[in-house]
Design an enzyme around this catalytic site. Structure first.
Site, PDB file in Angstrom:
ATOM      1  N   THR A 218     156.716 108.282  76.556  1.00  0.00           N
ATOM      2  CA  THR A 218     155.287 108.614  76.583  1.00  0.00           C
ATOM      3  C   THR A 218     155.121 110.124  76.525  1.00  0.00           C
ATOM      4  O   THR A 218     156.044 110.849  76.141  1.00  0.00           O
ATOM      5  CB  THR A 218     154.597 108.007  77.822  1.00  0.00           C
ATOM      6  OG1 THR A 218     153.184 108.213  77.732  1.00  0.00           O
ATOM      7  CG2 THR A 218     155.127 108.599  79.114  1.00  0.00           C
ATOM      8  N   ASN A 219     153.952 110.617  76.879  1.00  0.00           N
ATOM      9  CA  ASN A 219     153.700 112.053  76.867  1.00  0.00           C
ATOM     10  C   ASN A 219     152.785 112.408  78.036  1.00  0.00           C
ATOM     11  O   ASN A 219     152.416 111.551  78.838  1.00  0.00           O
ATOM     12  CB  ASN A 219     153.096 112.484  75.526  1.00  0.00           C
ATOM     13  CG  ASN A 219     151.830 111.714  75.187  1.00  0.00           C
ATOM     14  OD1 ASN A 219     150.829 111.791  75.902  1.00  0.00           O
ATOM     15  ND2 ASN A 219     151.869 110.954  74.096  1.00  0.00           N
ATOM     16  N   ARG A 220     152.393 113.669  78.114  1.00  0.00           N
ATOM     17  CA  ARG A 220     151.675 114.156  79.293  1.00  0.00           C
ATOM     18  C   ARG A 220     150.166 113.998  79.204  1.00  0.00           C
ATOM     19  O   ARG A 220     149.445 114.430  80.102  1.00  0.00           O
ATOM     20  CB  ARG A 220     152.000 115.625  79.508  1.00  0.00           C
ATOM     21  CG  ARG A 220     153.443 115.906  79.914  1.00  0.00           C
ATOM     22  CD  ARG A 220     153.753 117.384  79.825  1.00  0.00           C
ATOM     23  NE  ARG A 220     152.713 118.187  80.456  1.00  0.00           N
ATOM     24  CZ  ARG A 220     152.418 119.426  80.094  1.00  0.00           C
ATOM     25  NH1 ARG A 220     153.046 119.990  79.079  1.00  0.00           N
ATOM     26  NH2 ARG A 220     151.477 120.102  80.724  1.00  0.00           N
TER      27      ARG A 220
END
Length: 418
Positions: A218-220
């Site tokens: 995933t990412n932030r």
């Protein structure tokens, strides 16, 4: 200090408070409306003053509180017995919260025996009522019939919540919390906005691709910018579909939420909802890659991976490319706006994406900045349009960014119609 809300700022709102234990929530509503820039004039019925004092409302609004047509102004009345006409006609919105069964009956039958009911008859602005009452009073046929009459006249009825009443009974009739009331007020004030009668689809949040049952790529992205865009579109009068991979954020009141997890799920949702949509705003941070295979069981440390673990990745679907193809086929959505989160060569990369995806506008932001972008409430973006225009927005709130992007969306739609 709470940030001003553009659709509410400098609007004159009459808040009618009637005799319910939920009147304490009205004080919080009056406070929040004042904090976001509204001018709030409170009218209290005699019964309301049994539950909460006028001084409480005067303290949070900084304005006089009206309780009678007959007393001198210093005593909580009006300067003259006909001043209610000016009070009602000069308002942008009349909100009665809480609205008791007795008040609803008065409004439905045109009774005018106190300042609030007389003002309601004189008002030429939109009217919102938020019923609150105990036991089975809300579901009683008489109350429902009165509400039907009011709805037929264009009065907006905020449905009460279900829960436990002061009496100990459980049912439908509790006044919603302040943020829900504020969201409904925003919808009414914005319904004649620049995107009235338009359908807007917004994507938000970082998608998540499974590695095994407990791990993900995933990412932030928090999704905050996408949710701010959805709220800005609602404030502009649009019907909004919010396709979100984010969790834990309050959904803007009035938005249709479509929860998704993966890039593929988001693509299916976007393609299903953009047909006949006026605007698509792709604010989601969609994962570009996903594991080629997903382990059925949790990957554990073992002798087989003592030297490390290699995970093969494959490309995820390109949502904007799919939208570009669909748009060429049927012409919808009429305006497509993308986001470019870049760590270098911001303008060059954003310009290339704008052209490659066939976008009308792109919002570029530098993800290396610590005070803007991911996981914070502020953003710093540059807007690039298909005609070569460049507009820089300095560090500001994500709400302000949302409003700026929505204004550009409305402008692009107007240009197409002209």
């Amino acid at each position: 200090m709470q940030e001003a809300i553009t659709v509410v700022q400098d609007r004159r709102i009459i808040l009618g408070v009637t005799g319910s234990i939920a009147a304490y929530k009205a004080a919080d509503l009056a406070s929040k409306l004042t904090q976001v820039g509204a001018q709030v004039d409170v009218i209290m019925t005699d019964a309301a003053q049994r539950f909460i004092t006028p001084l409480a409302f005067q303290a949070v609004t900084g304005r006089p509180v009206y309780t009678s047509m007959w007393q001198p102004d210093a005593g909580g009345g009006l300067p003259t017995h006909i001043a209610h006409v000016g009070l009602g006609e000069g308002a942008d919105l009349l909100v009665i919260a809480p609205a008791t069964a007795n008040t609803l009956a008065k409004l439905a039958h045109g009774l005018a025996d106190d300042l609030l009911s007389v003002t309601a008859l004189a008002a030429r602005c939109p009217v919102v009522v938020a019923p609150a009452m105990d036991g089975g009073m809300y579901t009683h046929p008489a109350t429902q019939a009165n509400l039907d009459v009011l709805r037929a006249r264009g009065v907006v009825v905020i449905e009460p919540d279900e829960g436990r009443f002061a009496s100990g009974l459980v049912g439908k009739g509790r006044l919603p919390e302040t943020q829900a009331l504020l969201g409904q007020i925003r919808r009414v004030l914005g319904r004649e906005g620049s995107l009235a009668s338009c359908r807007v689809v917004v994507t938000a949040g970082g998608t998540r691709e499974s590695i095994d049952p407990v791990r993900q790529v995933t990412n932030r992205s928090s999704g905050k910018q996408g949710y701010a865009l959805a709220q800005a579109a609602l404030d502009a009068g649009a019907d909004v579909t919010l396709i979100s991979a984010a969790s834990g954020l309050p959904v803007p009141v009035g938005a249709e939420l479509i929860p998704v997890t993966t890039a593929e799920e988001m693509q299916h949702a976007v393609l299903a909802h953009v047909e006949r949509a006026d605007v698509l705003i792709m604010a989601a941070a969609v994962a570009d890659f996903r594991p080629a295979t997903v382990a059925a069981q949790k990957i554990k440390k073992s002798g087989d991976n003592e030297a490390g673990l290699t995970i093969a990745l494959e490309r995820t679907p390109d949502i904007l490319e799919a939208v570009k193809v669909a748009r060429a086929d049927h012409g919808w959505p009429r305006v497509v706006i993308g986001f470019a989160a870049e760590s270098r060569d911001l303008l060059e990369n954003a310009q290339a994406k704008l052209a490659r995806k066939g976008l009308d506008l792109i919002a570029a932001n530098d993800i290396s900045a610590t005070d803007a972008g991911f996981e914070v409430d502020t953003n710093r973006i540059v807007l690039l349009d298909a005609d070569g225009g460049v507009t820089e927005l300095g560090l500001t709130s994500k709400a302000a960014v949302g409003e700026a992007v929505v204004r550009r969306a409305a402008s692009l739609l107007r240009a197409q119609r002209d």
